[in-house]
Write a protein that holds these residues in place. Structure first.
Motif, PDB file in Angstrom:
ATOM      1  N   ALA A 260     -14.086 -24.888  61.165  1.00 42.19           N
ATOM      2  CA  ALA A 260     -13.248 -25.297  62.302  1.00 42.19           C
ATOM      3  C   ALA A 260     -12.561 -24.095  62.943  1.00 42.19           C
ATOM      4  O   ALA A 260     -12.480 -23.985  64.174  1.00 42.19           O
ATOM      5  CB  ALA A 260     -12.224 -26.325  61.851  1.00 42.19           C
ATOM      6  N   ARG A 261     -12.073 -23.180  62.133  1.00 47.90           N
ATOM      7  CA  ARG A 261     -11.413 -21.984  62.672  1.00 47.90           C
ATOM      8  C   ARG A 261     -12.420 -21.061  63.354  1.00 47.90           C
ATOM      9  O   ARG A 261     -12.136 -20.488  64.419  1.00 47.90           O
ATOM     10  CB  ARG A 261     -10.666 -21.251  61.559  1.00 47.90           C
ATOM     11  N   LEU A 262     -13.572 -20.876  62.751  1.00 47.71           N
ATOM     12  CA  LEU A 262     -14.605 -20.043  63.373  1.00 47.71           C
ATOM     13  C   LEU A 262     -15.062 -20.650  64.697  1.00 47.71           C
ATOM     14  O   LEU A 262     -15.312 -19.932  65.671  1.00 47.71           O
ATOM     15  CB  LEU A 262     -15.793 -19.883  62.428  1.00 47.71           C
ATOM     16  N   MET A 263     -15.168 -21.947  64.750  1.00 40.97           N
ATOM     17  CA  MET A 263     -15.590 -22.624  65.974  1.00 40.97           C
ATOM     18  C   MET A 263     -14.601 -22.370  67.108  1.00 40.97           C
ATOM     19  O   MET A 263     -14.995 -21.994  68.218  1.00 40.97           O
ATOM     20  CB  MET A 263     -15.727 -24.122  65.708  1.00 40.97           C
ATOM     21  N   ARG A 264     -13.328 -22.541  66.838  1.00 38.97           N
ATOM     22  CA  ARG A 264     -12.332 -22.340  67.886  1.00 38.97           C
ATOM     23  C   ARG A 264     -12.237 -20.872  68.299  1.00 38.97           C
ATOM     24  O   ARG A 264     -11.974 -20.565  69.469  1.00 38.97           O
ATOM     25  CB  ARG A 264     -10.966 -22.847  67.424  1.00 38.97           C
ATOM     26  N   ALA A 265     -12.470 -19.966  67.356  1.00 43.09           N
ATOM     27  CA  ALA A 265     -12.411 -18.539  67.693  1.00 43.09           C
ATOM     28  C   ALA A 265     -13.558 -18.126  68.604  1.00 43.09           C
ATOM     29  O   ALA A 265     -13.406 -17.210  69.415  1.00 43.09           O
ATOM     30  CB  ALA A 265     -12.433 -17.701  66.416  1.00 43.09           C
ATOM     31  N   ARG A 266     -14.692 -18.786  68.516  1.00 43.82           N
ATOM     32  CA  ARG A 266     -15.854 -18.403  69.309  1.00 43.82           C
ATOM     33  C   ARG A 266     -15.911 -19.095  70.670  1.00 43.82           C
ATOM     34  O   ARG A 266     -16.567 -18.622  71.598  1.00 43.82           O
ATOM     35  CB  ARG A 266     -17.143 -18.717  68.531  1.00 43.82           C
ATOM     36  N   MET A 267     -15.197 -20.203  70.818  1.00 48.22           N
ATOM     37  CA  MET A 267     -15.344 -21.027  72.015  1.00 48.22           C
ATOM     38  C   MET A 267     -14.639 -20.463  73.242  1.00 48.22           C
ATOM     39  O   MET A 267     -14.864 -20.954  74.348  1.00 48.22           O
ATOM     40  CB  MET A 267     -14.826 -22.443  71.738  1.00 48.22           C
ATOM     41  N   GLY A 268     -13.786 -19.473  73.088  1.00 53.33           N
ATOM     42  CA  GLY A 268     -13.097 -18.899  74.241  1.00 53.33           C
ATOM     43  C   GLY A 268     -12.086 -19.868  74.827  1.00 53.33           C
ATOM     44  O   GLY A 268     -11.326 -20.528  74.117  1.00 53.33           O
ATOM     45  N   VAL A 269     -12.096 -19.976  76.157  1.00 51.93           N
ATOM     46  CA  VAL A 269     -11.081 -20.773  76.836  1.00 51.93           C
ATOM     47  C   VAL A 269     -11.199 -22.251  76.492  1.00 51.93           C
ATOM     48  O   VAL A 269     -10.207 -22.986  76.512  1.00 51.93           O
ATOM     49  CB  VAL A 269     -11.181 -20.569  78.366  1.00 51.93           C
ATOM     50  N   VAL A 270     -12.395 -22.723  76.139  1.00 51.72           N
ATOM     51  CA  VAL A 270     -12.580 -24.142  75.841  1.00 51.72           C
ATOM     52  C   VAL A 270     -11.839 -24.542  74.564  1.00 51.72           C
ATOM     53  O   VAL A 270     -11.525 -25.712  74.361  1.00 51.72           O
ATOM     54  CB  VAL A 270     -14.085 -24.466  75.729  1.00 51.72           C
ATOM     55  N   ALA A 271     -11.543 -23.558  73.711  1.00 49.68           N
ATOM     56  CA  ALA A 271     -10.791 -23.866  72.491  1.00 49.68           C
ATOM     57  C   ALA A 271      -9.412 -24.428  72.808  1.00 49.68           C
ATOM     58  O   ALA A 271      -8.791 -25.079  71.954  1.00 49.68           O
ATOM     59  CB  ALA A 271     -10.663 -22.613  71.626  1.00 49.68           C
ATOM     60  N   GLU A 272      -8.917 -24.193  74.028  1.00 43.66           N
ATOM     61  CA  GLU A 272      -7.618 -24.744  74.407  1.00 43.66           C
ATOM     62  C   GLU A 272      -7.624 -26.267  74.350  1.00 43.66           C
ATOM     63  O   GLU A 272      -6.579 -26.884  74.115  1.00 43.66           O
ATOM     64  CB  GLU A 272      -7.243 -24.286  75.813  1.00 43.66           C
TER      65      GLU A 272
END
Length: 350
Positions: A260-272
């Motif tokens: 979950a953390r790796l996913m949000r770190a890679r998604m860029g602005v969409v992680a917001e």
């Protein structure tokens, strides 16, 4: 030549020289002389370039009449997020049941079999309820298209559900043990695919919060399914048989938090979208419950009550992860910037 004619020639020459000087000055200001010198190989004196200020403001991400760029999915959270969670729980429980059967843990195997069958049954009810009528699910079985996650997933469910049902009936009644064992093994083979394909399914949509996470979502769902399966085993089995469930829950929970953390770190602005509004609350609650459940499962191997509490926390954390992912997708589809900015970022290196 008369003096009058000579005077006119001098005036014309002076006027032409003034025009030429003005043209040269305009070219120097616009950089044309520098470009011409670069082409002819003659370098003129270097001039400092003035820093130009942008006169065009940054674009605002709006759309016609205030409508979103994408049309929001019409899926209901309780149906689809519940379907995602229960399918993962069923797949993880089937794997656990097969392992318990092989290692001689009958109570754990029985509870996991029944739990897997119940989860997949309720999952399919939620799916059919969202579709509107059972005939629509049957229509998806008219063709098998390998490039369509929905088509492959429909066939997976059709193969998995009967095997899990046979295994559960045999475990509950004690009859036809060989057929029940065969069904349990078949369900264990299909279980990881059942847990993973839902991540591929929603990542194959245009919803930015899901599509931008297409690399990690299947791994997130599989690890979350493992945590849920381990949590169910900790709830239904006696303390002396919970060792496989404990290991599965701890490993699945740790992997879920990491992915979950790796996913949000890679998604860029969409992680917001995962850190906004209700999605933020759900994801943070999921992380807290999953982490707490994994730690309690690792340390509470001597206490039946601690093991049961750890199992409940792992189940709740897995469910909230699916609801958080679902909610983040809905948030991302309502804001144009989550669609526009990733597209611009992909075009910029080109």
């Amino acid at each position: 030549m008369t003096e009058e004619a000579q005077g006119r020639d001098d005036e014309e020459t002076a006027g032409q020289e003034a025009i030429d000087e003005e043209v040269r000055a305009r070219r120097a200001l616009s950089g044309e002389d520098h470009a011409r010198d670069a082409l002819t190989g003659t370098a003129g004196p270097r001039r400092r370039r003035r820093r130009e200020r942008a006169v065009v403001p940054e674009p605002e991400f709006t759309s016609y009449y205030g409508r979103p760029v994408l049309k929001q999915p019409v899926w209901k959270a309780l149906d689809i997020a519940g379907y995602l969670f229960l399918g993962g729980l069923a797949g993880g429980s089937s794997v656990l049941a097969a392992g318990a059967q092989v290692t001689g843990r009958p109570h754990l195997a029985r509870g996991a079999r029944i739990g897997a069958a119940g989860a997949i049954a309720v999952s399919m009810v939620a799916l059919v309820h969202d579709l509107g009528r059972p005939g629509r699910f049957v229509n998806m079985l008219r063709v098998l298209k390998w490039t369509s996650p929905m088509s492959v997933g429909s066939w997976l469910l059709s193969a998995y559900a009967p095997a899990a049902g046979v295994a559960a009936v045999s475990a509950a009644t004690g009859r036809l043990p060989r057929i029940g064992t065969a069904g349990a093994m078949a369900a264990a083979v299909a279980g990881p695919a059942v847990a993973a394909y839902t991540g591929v399914l929603i990542a194959d949509t245009a919803v930015p919060g899901w599509h931008e996470a297409h690399r990690e979502l299947p791994y997130l769902f599989v690890s979350s399914a493992a945590a849920a399966g381990g949590g169910l085993g900790l709830l239904v089995a006696p303390l002396e048989e919970t060792s496989p469930a404990r290991r599965l829950g701890v490993a699945g929970g740790a992997a879920e938090l990491l992915v979950a953390r790796l996913m949000r770190a890679r998604m860029g602005v969409v992680a917001e979208a995962y850190q906004t509004g209700r999605a933020r609350v759900l994801m943070r609650a999921a992380e807290a419950l999953t982490g707490t459940g994994a730690v309690a499962a690792a340390l509470g191997w001597r206490s039946r009550w601690v093991s049961a509490a750890a199992g409940a926390a792992l189940l709740a954390g897995s469910a909230l992860t699916r609801f958080g992912v679902f909610e983040a997708g809905m948030i991302s589809s309502s804001d144009p910037k989550y669609t526009v900015i990733p597209q611009r970022d992909r075009l910029h290196p080109r």
